[in-house]
Design a protein around this motif. Structure first.
Motif, PDB file in Angstrom:
ATOM      1  N   ASP A 143       0.831  -1.208   0.000  1.00 56.14           N
ATOM      2  CA  ASP A 143       0.000   0.000   0.000  1.00 56.14           C
ATOM      3  C   ASP A 143       0.863   1.255   0.000  1.00 56.14           C
ATOM      4  O   ASP A 143       0.621   2.201  -0.756  1.00 56.14           O
ATOM      5  CB  ASP A 143      -0.907   0.025   1.230  1.00 56.14           C
ATOM      6  CG  ASP A 143      -2.074  -0.939   1.111  1.00 56.14           C
ATOM      7  OD1 ASP A 143      -2.152  -1.627   0.082  1.00 56.14           O
ATOM      8  OD2 ASP A 143      -2.886  -1.004   2.038  1.00 56.14           O
ATOM      9  N   ARG A 211      -0.679 -11.284   1.862  1.00 54.26           N
ATOM     10  CA  ARG A 211      -1.185 -10.660   0.633  1.00 54.26           C
ATOM     11  C   ARG A 211      -1.327 -11.635  -0.539  1.00 54.26           C
ATOM     12  O   ARG A 211      -1.574 -11.200  -1.664  1.00 54.26           O
ATOM     13  CB  ARG A 211      -0.265  -9.510   0.228  1.00 54.26           C
ATOM     14  CG  ARG A 211      -0.314  -8.331   1.190  1.00 54.26           C
ATOM     15  CD  ARG A 211      -1.712  -7.703   1.214  1.00 54.26           C
ATOM     16  NE  ARG A 211      -1.776  -6.592   2.133  1.00 54.26           N
ATOM     17  CZ  ARG A 211      -1.504  -5.342   1.827  1.00 54.26           C
ATOM     18  NH1 ARG A 211      -1.129  -5.029   0.607  1.00 54.26           N
ATOM     19  NH2 ARG A 211      -1.613  -4.394   2.735  1.00 54.26           N
ATOM     20  N   ASN A 294      -8.846  -5.868   4.508  1.00 51.84           N
ATOM     21  CA  ASN A 294      -8.808  -5.640   3.068  1.00 51.84           C
ATOM     22  C   ASN A 294     -10.144  -5.143   2.536  1.00 51.84           C
ATOM     23  O   ASN A 294     -10.200  -4.244   1.689  1.00 51.84           O
ATOM     24  CB  ASN A 294      -8.407  -6.926   2.336  1.00 51.84           C
ATOM     25  CG  ASN A 294      -6.975  -7.315   2.615  1.00 51.84           C
ATOM     26  OD1 ASN A 294      -6.076  -6.493   2.560  1.00 51.84           O
ATOM     27  ND2 ASN A 294      -6.759  -8.581   2.947  1.00 51.84           N
ATOM     28  N   VAL A 297     -10.706  -1.462   3.288  1.00 57.75           N
ATOM     29  CA  VAL A 297      -9.959  -0.577   2.396  1.00 57.75           C
ATOM     30  C   VAL A 297     -10.671  -0.453   1.055  1.00 57.75           C
ATOM     31  O   VAL A 297     -10.782   0.647   0.501  1.00 57.75           O
ATOM     32  CB  VAL A 297      -8.523  -1.095   2.196  1.00 57.75           C
ATOM     33  CG1 VAL A 297      -7.810  -0.311   1.093  1.00 57.75           C
ATOM     34  CG2 VAL A 297      -7.730  -0.983   3.496  1.00 57.75           C
ATOM     35  N   ILE A 347      -3.525   0.709  -5.340  1.00 51.16           N
ATOM     36  CA  ILE A 347      -3.788  -0.198  -4.220  1.00 51.16           C
ATOM     37  C   ILE A 347      -5.086  -0.990  -4.328  1.00 51.16           C
ATOM     38  O   ILE A 347      -5.246  -1.998  -3.632  1.00 51.16           O
ATOM     39  CB  ILE A 347      -3.767   0.562  -2.878  1.00 51.16           C
ATOM     40  CG1 ILE A 347      -4.896   1.597  -2.812  1.00 51.16           C
ATOM     41  CG2 ILE A 347      -2.421   1.237  -2.685  1.00 51.16           C
ATOM     42  CD1 ILE A 347      -4.946   2.317  -1.463  1.00 51.16           C
ATOM     43  N   ASP A 350      -4.563  -4.635  -5.663  1.00 51.33           N
ATOM     44  CA  ASP A 350      -3.697  -5.383  -4.756  1.00 51.33           C
ATOM     45  C   ASP A 350      -4.495  -5.847  -3.533  1.00 51.33           C
ATOM     46  O   ASP A 350      -4.368  -6.986  -3.089  1.00 51.33           O
ATOM     47  CB  ASP A 350      -2.518  -4.511  -4.317  1.00 51.33           C
ATOM     48  CG  ASP A 350      -1.450  -5.311  -3.597  1.00 51.33           C
ATOM     49  OD1 ASP A 350      -0.707  -6.055  -4.285  1.00 51.33           O
ATOM     50  OD2 ASP A 350      -1.372  -5.237  -2.357  1.00 51.33           O
ATOM     51  N   ARG A 351      -5.320  -4.971  -2.997  1.00 55.26           N
ATOM     52  CA  ARG A 351      -6.189  -5.342  -1.873  1.00 55.26           C
ATOM     53  C   ARG A 351      -7.298  -6.293  -2.324  1.00 55.26           C
ATOM     54  O   ARG A 351      -7.732  -7.169  -1.561  1.00 55.26           O
ATOM     55  CB  ARG A 351      -6.794  -4.079  -1.269  1.00 55.26           C
ATOM     56  CG  ARG A 351      -5.804  -3.232  -0.485  1.00 55.26           C
ATOM     57  CD  ARG A 351      -5.514  -3.848   0.878  1.00 55.26           C
ATOM     58  NE  ARG A 351      -4.870  -2.886   1.768  1.00 55.26           N
ATOM     59  CZ  ARG A 351      -4.881  -2.955   3.085  1.00 55.26           C
ATOM     60  NH1 ARG A 351      -5.489  -3.968   3.673  1.00 55.26           N
ATOM     61  NH2 ARG A 351      -4.261  -2.045   3.813  1.00 55.26           N
ATOM     62  N   CYS A 355      -7.999  -9.693  -0.538  1.00 52.94           N
ATOM     63  CA  CYS A 355      -9.299  -9.859   0.113  1.00 52.94           C
ATOM     64  C   CYS A 355      -9.968 -11.173  -0.290  1.00 52.94           C
ATOM     65  O   CYS A 355     -10.499 -11.902   0.554  1.00 52.94           O
ATOM     66  CB  CYS A 355     -10.197  -8.673  -0.246  1.00 52.94           C
ATOM     67  SG  CYS A 355     -11.841  -8.724   0.505  1.00 52.94           S
ATOM     68  N   GLN A 452      -5.559 -10.069   7.348  1.00 54.86           N
ATOM     69  CA  GLN A 452      -5.898  -8.669   7.193  1.00 54.86           C
ATOM     70  C   GLN A 452      -4.809  -7.744   7.720  1.00 54.86           C
ATOM     71  O   GLN A 452      -4.890  -6.536   7.561  1.00 54.86           O
ATOM     72  CB  GLN A 452      -7.210  -8.364   7.934  1.00 54.86           C
ATOM     73  CG  GLN A 452      -8.369  -9.276   7.522  1.00 54.86           C
ATOM     74  CD  GLN A 452      -8.730  -9.117   6.075  1.00 54.86           C
ATOM     75  OE1 GLN A 452      -8.308  -8.158   5.450  1.00 54.86           O
ATOM     76  NE2 GLN A 452      -9.469 -10.035   5.519  1.00 54.86           N
ATOM     77  N   ILE A 454      -1.182  -5.802   8.037  1.00 57.43           N
ATOM     78  CA  ILE A 454      -0.323  -5.199   7.028  1.00 57.43           C
ATOM     79  C   ILE A 454       1.052  -5.832   7.105  1.00 57.43           C
ATOM     80  O   ILE A 454       1.624  -5.928   8.173  1.00 57.43           O
ATOM     81  CB  ILE A 454      -0.235  -3.675   7.262  1.00 57.43           C
ATOM     82  CG1 ILE A 454      -1.608  -3.065   7.043  1.00 57.43           C
ATOM     83  CG2 ILE A 454       0.749  -3.032   6.318  1.00 57.43           C
ATOM     84  CD1 ILE A 454      -1.663  -1.604   7.323  1.00 57.43           C
TER      85      ILE A 454
END
Length: 454
Positions: A143, A211, A294, A297, A347, A350-351, A355, A452, A454
């Motif tokens: 992120d 991720r 995720n 966001v 982002i 990517d999320r 997710c 979830q 980071i």
């Protein structure tokens, strides 16, 4: 004992992350800024009084370059989706070399033949964003890396135009040779940065757990991925089609939309406004990096984008009534447009992958969005030139911005509703069957690490 050894393990980890973000994110930011130096400076030229086949010369030049860019995006659906790590640097070096050679031909060849060179310039650079982003995706700190990287789009567009105007006005370089001169400076710098990015450490096991490991996608896998999330992706791609068209029109013709001399503004105003916009977007994306969920966001991004498109539409449709100064109008347009555009270029996907635990890579989504978007840009510019070539650029842009704002608001709202429903359904049903460690809050524990986090 050095400073790092005096710190606690937690502090050492944060310091290492901070250094890596500055190093990797900064290298990616500078890299794509230099890609703009190879692609965008010619948009600062006006080519006043020139025509080609009865059309405005700059319109033709822009369409030809975007056609090359568009073809590259469609090719990139396969190339970027399947590109392996060991092929990235070679791809970069070949691309920037062809791009600079095409700019030299643009300066050498007589008009109208030199316009053809811009097709190869666009073709060679069309996949650079996806390649550069592939060095950054799938990490705990993606992120923040993507936020720094995304600055390049907002900053570099205005900077490229400002540098182009500066070179023409100060050094009295012709509008045809100015792009090649700027590109000659950018090329070796970009090659060096490509080497730095190629030597970044690979995502570690913790990155993969949090991720999802990013992998190449073959044709069948791309089809299955699209089919699985078709309702959301169709809505997002459709809305982004209009965003991309609006962004390209703004970037390529802002010097016609706003006459900086008539408005009493500096030729550096585009870079200054884009710089302020970039800082705001960077801070916003940076704060989202501390949100562990995720899905949260994704929701926050879509809500902010929807709000931005509403403002975009309101300002455009009420331009005369609001009586905004050219500077205020430019700032609002840039902020709303770039925030929406950059969300999906950095982002969001990517999320999205993290997710829904998708096996794939961000490059696939980005080149799909761009391929569709640049097709729209070409069609709009051709429609404008063939059916109303003398249209006022400011009126044309405001009409387009207002319409795009409404369409995108509807598309993004519908995609938000779908993603929330899809997430609730998967976390309560199918994902629980596949991954028994997935709890009701949508958190997957893998090797003791929360999905979830980071």
């Amino acid at each position: 004992m050095n400073l790092k050894e005096k710190l606690s393990p937690s502090a050492q980890r944060k310091l290492s992350d901070f250094i890596f973000i500055l190093y990797a994110g900064g290298a990616a930011l500078l890299s794509y800024s230099l890609v703009y130096a190879l692609r965008k400076p010619f948009t600062a030229a006006t080519f006043d009084g020139m025509e080609l086949f009865g059309m405005d010369y700059k319109i033709v030049a822009t369409i030809v370059q975007i056609l090359g860019y568009m073809v590259a995006k469609f090719a990139g659906i396969k190339l970027i989706s399947e590109l392996k790590r060991e092929g990235r640097l070679k791809f970069i070096l070949v691309s920037i070399t062809v791009a600079e050679l095409s700019l030299v031909l643009f300066g050498c060849l007589p008009s109208p033949f030199n316009v053809a060179a811009l097709f190869f310039n666009g073709l060679s650079l069309g996949c650079m964003w996806g390649v550069l982003f592939s060095f950054l995706e799938g990490r705990r700190v993606t992120d923040l890396l993507a936020s720094v990287f995304g600055m390049s789009i907002a900053v570099s567009s205005g900077a490229a135009k400002s540098v182009g105007l500066f070179v023409v006005n100060t050094f009295h370089v012709s509008e045809f040779w100015m792009p090649a001169l700027i590109g000659a400076v950018a090329l070796p710098l970009l090659a060096g940065l490509g080497c730095l990015l190629n030597n970044l450490p690979k995502p570690n096991e913790e990155d993969k757990a949090l991720r999802v490991e990013r992998v190449p996608l073959n044709r069948q896998q791309r089809f299955e991925l699209f089919r699985k999330f078709a309702p959301a992706l169709v809505l997002l791609f459709f809305a982004n089609l209009f965003l991309t068209v609006l962004r390209d029109v703004k970037e390529d013709f802002i010097v016609r939309i706003i006459d900086v001399k008539a408005a009493g503004l500096s030729s550096w105003i585009f870079a200054q406004v884009d710089g302020i916009v970039t800082i705001i977007i960077l801070v916003t994306f940076g704060l989202l990096a501390f949100v562990k969920s995720n899905i949260k966001v994704l929701v926050v991004l879509l809500v902010l984008v929807i709000a931005g498109t509403l403002i975009l539409s309101f300002v455009a449709f009420n331009y005369d009534a609001l009586q905004l100064s050219p500077l205020a109008w430019l700032f609002l347009q840039s902020l709303c447009l770039y925030f929406a555009y950059l969300s999906f270029q950095t982002i969001f996907f990517d999320r999205f992958i993290a997710c829904f635990r998708i096996k794939g890579n961000v490059g696939f989504f980005i080149v799909m969005i761009d391929a569709i978007g640049y097709t729209g840009t070409v069609l709009v510019l051709m429609f404008k030139e063939f059916f109303n070539p003398n249209l006022n650029w400011l009126d044309f842009y405001n009409t387009m911005a207002g319409t795009v704002g409404v369409i995108c608001c509807v598309g993004f709202t519908a995609s938000l509703v779908y993603l929330l429903q899809r997430y609730k359904r998967e976390t309560s049903g199918r994902i629980r069957d596949v991954c028994p460690d997935w709890d009701l809050n949508g958190s997957a524990t893998v090797g003791g690490l929360n999905n979830q986090a980071i």
